[in-house]
Design a protein around this motif. Structure first.
Motif, PDB file in Angstrom:
ATOM      1  N   ALA A  28       6.562  -2.851  -0.612  1.00 40.83           N
ATOM      2  CA  ALA A  28       5.465  -3.591   0.006  1.00 40.83           C
ATOM      3  C   ALA A  28       5.417  -3.354   1.505  1.00 40.83           C
ATOM      4  CB  ALA A  28       5.615  -5.082  -0.287  1.00 40.83           C
ATOM      5  N   GLN A  29       6.580  -3.280   2.117  1.00 41.29           N
ATOM      6  CA  GLN A  29       6.630  -3.010   3.556  1.00 41.29           C
ATOM      7  C   GLN A  29       6.033  -1.639   3.860  1.00 41.29           C
ATOM      8  OE1 GLN A  29      10.577  -3.078   5.259  1.00 41.29           O
ATOM      9  NE2 GLN A  29       9.792  -3.368   7.333  1.00 41.29           N
ATOM     10  N   THR A  30       6.369  -0.665   3.031  1.00 39.81           N
ATOM     11  CA  THR A  30       5.816   0.682   3.200  1.00 39.81           C
ATOM     12  C   THR A  30       4.305   0.679   2.995  1.00 39.81           C
ATOM     13  OG1 THR A  30       7.890   1.677   2.446  1.00 39.81           O
ATOM     14  CG2 THR A  30       5.906   3.052   2.352  1.00 39.81           C
ATOM     15  N   LEU A  31       3.847  -0.065   1.980  1.00 41.71           N
ATOM     16  CA  LEU A  31       2.411  -0.150   1.708  1.00 41.71           C
ATOM     17  C   LEU A  31       1.677  -0.776   2.883  1.00 41.71           C
ATOM     18  CD1 LEU A  31      -0.055   0.060  -0.159  1.00 41.71           C
ATOM     19  CD2 LEU A  31       0.616  -2.147  -1.162  1.00 41.71           C
ATOM     20  N   ALA A  32       2.220  -1.874   3.419  1.00 42.08           N
ATOM     21  CA  ALA A  32       1.575  -2.537   4.547  1.00 42.08           C
ATOM     22  C   ALA A  32       1.464  -1.597   5.746  1.00 42.08           C
ATOM     23  CB  ALA A  32       2.343  -3.797   4.923  1.00 42.08           C
ATOM     24  N   ALA A  82      -2.951  -9.134   6.266  1.00 43.53           N
ATOM     25  CA  ALA A  82      -1.513  -9.295   6.061  1.00 43.53           C
ATOM     26  C   ALA A  82      -1.166  -9.148   4.593  1.00 43.53           C
ATOM     27  CB  ALA A  82      -1.034 -10.655   6.575  1.00 43.53           C
ATOM     28  N   LEU A  83       0.086  -8.738   4.361  1.00 49.08           N
ATOM     29  CA  LEU A  83       0.635  -8.611   3.013  1.00 49.08           C
ATOM     30  C   LEU A  83       2.015  -9.257   3.009  1.00 49.08           C
ATOM     31  CD1 LEU A  83       0.667  -7.419   0.122  1.00 49.08           C
ATOM     32  CD2 LEU A  83       1.563  -5.301   1.118  1.00 49.08           C
ATOM     33  N   ALA A  84       2.246 -10.159   2.063  1.00 52.67           N
ATOM     34  CA  ALA A  84       3.539 -10.822   1.937  1.00 52.67           C
ATOM     35  C   ALA A  84       4.181 -10.430   0.616  1.00 52.67           C
ATOM     36  CB  ALA A  84       3.389 -12.338   2.018  1.00 52.67           C
ATOM     37  N   ASP A  85       5.353  -9.834   0.712  1.00 51.29           N
ATOM     38  CA  ASP A  85       6.130  -9.412  -0.460  1.00 51.29           C
ATOM     39  C   ASP A  85       7.444  -8.877   0.087  1.00 51.29           C
ATOM     40  OD1 ASP A  85       7.319  -7.708  -2.507  1.00 51.29           O
ATOM     41  OD2 ASP A  85       5.401  -7.804  -3.561  1.00 51.29           O
ATOM     42  N   GLY A 105       1.996 -10.567  -2.837  1.00 57.02           N
ATOM     43  CA  GLY A 105       2.385  -9.801  -4.010  1.00 57.02           C
ATOM     44  C   GLY A 105       1.783  -8.409  -3.986  1.00 57.02           C
ATOM     45  N   ALA A 106       2.651  -7.403  -4.075  1.00 58.62           N
ATOM     46  CA  ALA A 106       2.210  -6.013  -3.985  1.00 58.62           C
ATOM     47  C   ALA A 106       2.460  -5.243  -5.275  1.00 58.62           C
ATOM     48  CB  ALA A 106       2.907  -5.310  -2.818  1.00 58.62           C
ATOM     49  N   GLY A 107       2.431  -5.963  -6.402  1.00 55.13           N
ATOM     50  CA  GLY A 107       2.530  -5.287  -7.692  1.00 55.13           C
ATOM     51  C   GLY A 107       1.206  -4.649  -8.061  1.00 55.13           C
ATOM     52  N   ALA A 108       1.051  -4.311  -9.341  1.00 55.96           N
ATOM     53  CA  ALA A 108      -0.148  -3.605  -9.784  1.00 55.96           C
ATOM     54  C   ALA A 108      -1.413  -4.400  -9.508  1.00 55.96           C
ATOM     55  CB  ALA A 108      -0.037  -3.280 -11.271  1.00 55.96           C
ATOM     56  N   ILE A 109      -1.409  -5.708  -9.803  1.00 58.60           N
ATOM     57  CA  ILE A 109      -2.620  -6.498  -9.617  1.00 58.60           C
ATOM     58  C   ILE A 109      -2.867  -6.761  -8.135  1.00 58.60           C
ATOM     59  CG2 ILE A 109      -1.490  -8.739  -9.876  1.00 58.60           C
ATOM     60  CD1 ILE A 109      -5.013  -7.692 -11.112  1.00 58.60           C
TER      61      ILE A 109
END
Length: 339
Positions: A40-44, A32-35, A10-14
């Protein structure tokens, strides 16, 4: 020492808050980041970590030592169980689930597998909470007789541009009051009885925007809570505690606790008591408890790392968080009958 490998779902605010805290913690490493969202892909990519649209792929391919589950409420349980089934400790954001029945599924899965689950009621890690708990447990306030809690904030209109925030289960009972209920339970003990009324007159959405609640604690104390996400006020944990800089700070109190020997206002930590003379004609003595401010999310992550390596038990596990959720569910059911 090798850093503990963490993944975030989850790549929301929290979720972004958790990522920021991981980056501030030398003992942890985000792997790793899953979303599924493009954001989210850009953030990762900006963080230089692996991105996955599917959490099962992420868990199987990266094999993290711990996972932070920062998904919307309805995904808390399935995502957490996916971790538990792989033997991976998980920190689940609050509320632990959207209903007590769903929360029980996670409680059962964690017990069956023997995998620790920490629930993200981060206020329990706040130094203000620790100071209040110490004073209450010391007996300096005597027998607690009454408590009042306020959570009144005016959420901006664009907060509700996300459709699920306008639907049942996403109102301030489950999203916000669950924090206060959990903290009051932690400070004063279990809640045995509730009375409640809710209203959606302020915003007109399918969920409530305001509520008033009466509480009876097992210790004999009575309490009340008033909350609204459409009212203007300086009284809420977010604005009063200064634990998160995104909220404008107002040095007021949102919890007032009265005992047979003294009173405490939280989070400004003002403590009142009588001197040699007692009763309403005698003046009250006042002092302010000194508390060093530390980001509770950092303290929560440090605790989670200890849980992962087996050095600590979760300060609040799924079974404990379920009890707060059961109080919220009772409030919801009683308020619906009263409507």
């Amino acid at each position: 020492m090798n850093r503990i490998r963490l993944a975030v779902i989850g790549a929301g605010a929290i979720g972004r808050k958790h990522i920021d805290v991981i980056q501030q913690t030398p003992e942890a490493e985000l792997v790793a980041l899953a979303d599924p969202s493009p954001q989210a892909q850009t953030l990762a990519a900006s963080l230089g970590v692996a991105w996955y649209a599917d959490i099962n792929d992420m868990l199987d391919r990266t094999n993290p030592q711990g996972v932070i589950n920062a998904t919307p409420n309805t995904l808390h349980v399935p995502c957490a169980i996916a971790c538990v089934e792989r033997g991976i400790p998980v920190l689940v954001e609050k509320p632990v689930a959207e209903s007590p029945e769903r929360a029980q599924e996670l409680v059962d899965a964690a017990a069956l597998r023997g995998v620790p689950v920490l629930v993200g009621h981060h206020r329990r890690h706040n130094a203000l909470t620790a100071a209040a708990k110490t004073l209450i447990d010391s007996g300096e306030l005597g027998n607690i007789v009454a408590v009042s809690a306020h959570w009144i904030l005016q959420k901006p209109d664009d907060y509700f541009d996300v459709a699920w925030r306008r639907e049942p289960g996403a109102g301030p009972l489950l999203v916000n009051l669950v924090h206060d209920i959990d903290l009051l339970r932690y400070l004063l003990g279990e809640i045995e009885e509730v009375q409640a009324m809710t209203s959606n007159a302020g915003r007109g959405f399918a969920n409530e925007d305001s509520a008033v609640v009466n509480l009876r604690f097992a210790c004999g104390a009575l309490g009340s809570a008033v909350l609204s996400d459409c009212g203007v006020s300086p009284w809420s944990w977010e604005m009063n505690s200064a634990e998160n800089e995104i909220y404008a700070h107002t040095p007021e109190n949102c919890y007032l606790i009265s005992g047979s020997k003294g009173a405490l206002a939280i989070p400004q930590m003002r403590w009142w008591r009588y001197g040699e003379q007692r009763g309403w004609h005698a003046p009250l003595l006042q002092e302010t408890l000194a508390v060093e401010p530390i980001d509770p999310f950092i303290l929560q992550l440090r605790h989670f790392l200890q849980v992962i390596v087996g050095e600590a038990e979760p300060i609040i596990d799924a079974a404990d968080a379920l009890r707060s959720l059961e109080v919220i569910d009772a409030i919801r059911q009683i308020s619906q009958k009263a409507a």
